[in-house]
Scaffold this motif. Sequence first.
Motif, PDB file in Angstrom:
ATOM      1  N   SER A   1      -2.987   5.538  -9.718  1.00  0.00           N
ATOM      2  CA  SER A   1      -3.026   4.118 -10.088  1.00  0.00           C
ATOM      3  C   SER A   1      -1.872   3.388  -9.413  1.00  0.00           C
ATOM      4  O   SER A   1      -0.718   3.807  -9.525  1.00  0.00           O
TER       5      SER A   1
ATOM      6  N   GLY B   1       0.808  -1.206   0.000  1.00  0.00           N
ATOM      7  CA  GLY B   1       0.000   0.000   0.000  1.00  0.00           C
ATOM      8  C   GLY B   1       0.843   1.259   0.000  1.00  0.00           C
ATOM      9  O   GLY B   1       2.028   1.235   0.345  1.00  0.00           O
TER      10      GLY B   1
ATOM     11  N   ALA C   1      -3.649   4.124  -1.653  1.00  0.00           N
ATOM     12  CA  ALA C   1      -3.967   3.031  -2.552  1.00  0.00           C
ATOM     13  C   ALA C   1      -3.358   1.750  -2.010  1.00  0.00           C
ATOM     14  O   ALA C   1      -2.323   1.795  -1.339  1.00  0.00           O
TER      15      ALA C   1
ATOM     16  N   ILE D   1      -2.786  -2.679  -2.990  1.00  0.00           N
ATOM     17  CA  ILE D   1      -2.857  -3.748  -3.975  1.00  0.00           C
ATOM     18  C   ILE D   1      -2.546  -5.070  -3.286  1.00  0.00           C
ATOM     19  O   ILE D   1      -1.582  -5.169  -2.535  1.00  0.00           O
ATOM     20  N   THR D   2      -3.390  -6.064  -3.517  1.00  0.00           N
ATOM     21  CA  THR D   2      -3.176  -7.364  -2.888  1.00  0.00           C
ATOM     22  C   THR D   2      -2.104  -8.152  -3.635  1.00  0.00           C
ATOM     23  O   THR D   2      -1.652  -7.751  -4.719  1.00  0.00           O
TER      24      THR D   2
ATOM     25  N   ALA E   1      -5.526  -7.225  -6.878  1.00  0.00           N
ATOM     26  CA  ALA E   1      -6.728  -6.423  -6.659  1.00  0.00           C
ATOM     27  C   ALA E   1      -6.343  -5.088  -6.018  1.00  0.00           C
ATOM     28  O   ALA E   1      -5.462  -5.036  -5.160  1.00  0.00           O
ATOM     29  N   THR E   2      -7.011  -4.020  -6.441  1.00  0.00           N
ATOM     30  CA  THR E   2      -6.637  -2.689  -5.983  1.00  0.00           C
ATOM     31  C   THR E   2      -7.771  -1.991  -5.238  1.00  0.00           C
ATOM     32  O   THR E   2      -8.952  -2.316  -5.413  1.00  0.00           O
ATOM     33  N   ASN E   3      -7.383  -1.026  -4.430  1.00  0.00           N
ATOM     34  CA  ASN E   3      -8.328  -0.243  -3.652  1.00  0.00           C
ATOM     35  C   ASN E   3      -7.740   1.160  -3.510  1.00  0.00           C
ATOM     36  O   ASN E   3      -6.521   1.310  -3.335  1.00  0.00           O
ATOM     37  N   TYR E   4      -8.596   2.191  -3.582  1.00  0.00           N
ATOM     38  CA  TYR E   4      -8.122   3.570  -3.555  1.00  0.00           C
ATOM     39  C   TYR E   4      -8.888   4.397  -2.544  1.00  0.00           C
ATOM     40  O   TYR E   4     -10.082   4.178  -2.308  1.00  0.00           O
TER      41      TYR E   4
ATOM     42  N   LYS F   1      -9.268   8.494  -6.158  1.00  0.00           N
ATOM     43  CA  LYS F   1      -9.855   7.557  -7.112  1.00  0.00           C
ATOM     44  C   LYS F   1     -10.026   8.241  -8.468  1.00  0.00           C
ATOM     45  O   LYS F   1     -10.540   9.358  -8.555  1.00  0.00           O
TER      46      LYS F   1
END
Length: 115
Positions: free
Chosen positions: A68, A35, A49, A51-52, A56-59, A64
């Motif tokens: 990226s 992260g 942000a 990322i697993t 998979a991503t989350n912001y 958002k």
Amino acid sequence: QVQLVESGGGLVQPGGSLRLSCVGSGSIFSIYGMGWYRQAPGKQRELVAAITSGGATNYGASVKGRFSISRDNEKNAVYLQMYSLRPEDTAVYYCNAGGAVLGHWGRGTQVTVSS
């Protein structure tokens, strides 16, 4: 022990772009969720942000559509591409491996958005 080193910060004008990089040590880098967090003066550290290990991503809501996150496990690296930067994006940006509570942190890189 995972060591993380961030780079790519700097001074940029509003509307500009920057790409942050974080390189980690250790052969098990690929299993970590990664992260980017940031902390502005007088404010709490917040998630930018994440990322697993599977990609998979989350912001955070404020970034958002403008930022990226990506990773390259062969290079033990995670990146944050930032577009349409705003003065309120000014902060120290930290790389994290393994989560905010028990994970590992880099020392941070300063991003300043100013004309």
